[in-house]
Design a protein around this motif. Structure first.
Motif, short mmCIF file in Angstrom:
data_model
loop_
_atom_site.label_atom_id
_atom_site.label_comp_id
_atom_site.label_asym_id
_atom_site.label_seq_id
_atom_site.Cartn_x
_atom_site.Cartn_y
_atom_site.Cartn_z
N SER A 154 34.02 -2.22 -4.45
CA SER A 154 33.87 -0.87 -3.93
C SER A 154 33.29 -0.89 -2.52
N PHE A 155 33.34 0.24 -1.86
CA PHE A 155 32.86 0.39 -0.48
C PHE A 155 31.35 0.21 -0.43
N TYR A 156 30.65 0.93 -1.31
CA TYR A 156 29.19 0.84 -1.39
C TYR A 156 28.81 -0.03 -2.58
N HIS A 157 27.72 -0.72 -2.44
CA HIS A 157 27.14 -1.45 -3.57
C HIS A 157 25.99 -0.59 -4.09
N ILE A 158 26.11 -0.12 -5.32
CA ILE A 158 25.06 0.70 -5.91
C ILE A 158 23.98 -0.25 -6.43
N VAL A 159 22.84 -0.25 -5.75
CA VAL A 159 21.75 -1.16 -6.10
C VAL A 159 20.98 -0.64 -7.30
N GLY A 160 20.73 0.64 -7.35
CA GLY A 160 19.99 1.23 -8.46
C GLY A 160 19.29 2.50 -8.01
N GLU A 161 18.22 2.82 -8.71
CA GLU A 161 17.44 4.00 -8.39
C GLU A 161 15.98 3.60 -8.22
N TYR A 162 15.32 4.33 -7.35
CA TYR A 162 13.88 4.16 -7.18
C TYR A 162 13.28 5.53 -6.95
N ASN A 163 12.38 5.91 -7.83
CA ASN A 163 11.67 7.17 -7.68
C ASN A 163 12.64 8.37 -7.59
N GLY A 164 13.72 8.31 -8.34
CA GLY A 164 14.69 9.39 -8.36
C GLY A 164 15.69 9.37 -7.21
N LYS A 165 15.62 8.34 -6.38
CA LYS A 165 16.53 8.23 -5.24
C LYS A 165 17.55 7.12 -5.51
N LEU A 166 18.78 7.41 -5.17
CA LEU A 166 19.85 6.42 -5.31
C LEU A 166 19.75 5.42 -4.17
N ILE A 167 19.83 4.14 -4.51
CA ILE A 167 19.76 3.09 -3.49
C ILE A 167 21.15 2.46 -3.38
N ILE A 168 21.67 2.45 -2.15
CA ILE A 168 22.98 1.87 -1.91
C ILE A 168 22.93 0.94 -0.71
N ALA A 169 23.89 0.05 -0.66
CA ALA A 169 24.09 -0.84 0.49
C ALA A 169 25.59 -0.95 0.69
N PHE A 170 25.99 -1.47 1.81
CA PHE A 170 27.42 -1.71 2.02
C PHE A 170 27.83 -2.95 1.25
N ASN A 171 28.92 -2.87 0.53
CA ASN A 171 29.42 -3.99 -0.24
C ASN A 171 30.17 -4.93 0.70
N LYS A 172 29.68 -6.14 0.82
CA LYS A 172 30.29 -7.12 1.72
C LYS A 172 31.67 -7.57 1.21
N HIS A 173 31.93 -7.34 -0.06
CA HIS A 173 33.19 -7.76 -0.67
C HIS A 173 34.18 -6.61 -0.79
N TRP A 174 33.98 -5.55 -0.03
CA TRP A 174 34.83 -4.37 -0.14
C TRP A 174 36.29 -4.73 0.06
N ASP A 175 37.10 -4.33 -0.92
CA ASP A 175 38.54 -4.51 -0.83
C ASP A 175 39.13 -3.17 -0.41
N HIS A 176 39.56 -3.06 0.82
CA HIS A 176 39.97 -1.81 1.40
C HIS A 176 41.34 -1.34 0.97
N ARG A 177 42.02 -2.06 0.14
CA ARG A 177 43.37 -1.63 -0.29
C ARG A 177 43.34 -0.49 -1.23
#
Length: 177
Positions: A154-177
């Motif tokens: 996927s485009f974003y890597h969903i890391v998890g949640e902290y204190n009710g906030k969604l934590i995301i990062a860019f997925n280095k393995h993003w398949d853009h197709r």
């Protein structure tokens, strides 16, 4: 230039009008390409954020993007390369966290923060919270997530949640197709 037409000789109009048309068309094309680039970059972030978020943005207290401005710049370049577009010289760039914030706000996240190491910049966007403490914890979560096997494309890597906030990062393995 069009204001000078009444004051020029008739033969000069034949030269001036094509120059005006050419200049106007050139400015139109530059603006069109800039808007296409801007729309593609921001819509990619927005659409992917909504489609890949585990829950509705309204269910979170906010979102934390774990990325540096360099990471954002690289992602923008990748999106532009995939779509065969480029920004013109007259358009401001979107290569900073502050330019990503409106995307998250438009998606429905109440607060938007950034961590790119132990010290974050969320003080700029939500001054009531302690950026250093939050980003230390987020950094630990991201490092733990990086050590786990990841077959997610996927485009974003969903890391998890902290204190009710969604934590995301860019997925280095993003398949853009």
């Amino acid at each position: 230039m069009s204001f000078f037409i009444p004051f020029v000789k008739k033969w000069q109009i034949y030269v001036l009008v094509p120059v005006i048309v050419l200049l106007t068309f050139t400015l139109y094309l530059d603006n069109h390409h800039n808007l296409q680039w801007y729309r593609t970059i921001t819509n990619t972030y927005y659409d992917r954020l909504l489609s890949e978020s585990p829950n509705s943005p309204a269910q979170y207290k906010g979102i934390i993007l774990y990325a540096s401005d360099t990471d954002i710049k690289k992602r923008n370049q990748l999106i532009a390369k995939i779509h065969h577009i480029s920004a013109g010289n007259t358009l401001e760039n979107l290569d900073a966290f502050g330019r990503w914030v409106p995307v998250a706000r438009e998606a429905g996240f109440k607060t938007v923060m950034n961590c790119n190491g132990e010290k974050g910049r969320n003080v700029l966007w939500h001054p009531q919270e302690n950026a250093t403490d939050i980003c230390k914890r987020v950094s630990q979560m991201v490092l733990a997530a990086k050590n786990m096997p990841n077959s997610d494309l996927s485009f974003y890597h969903i890391v998890g949640e902290y204190n009710g906030k969604l934590i995301i990062a860019f997925n280095k393995h993003w398949d853009h197709r």
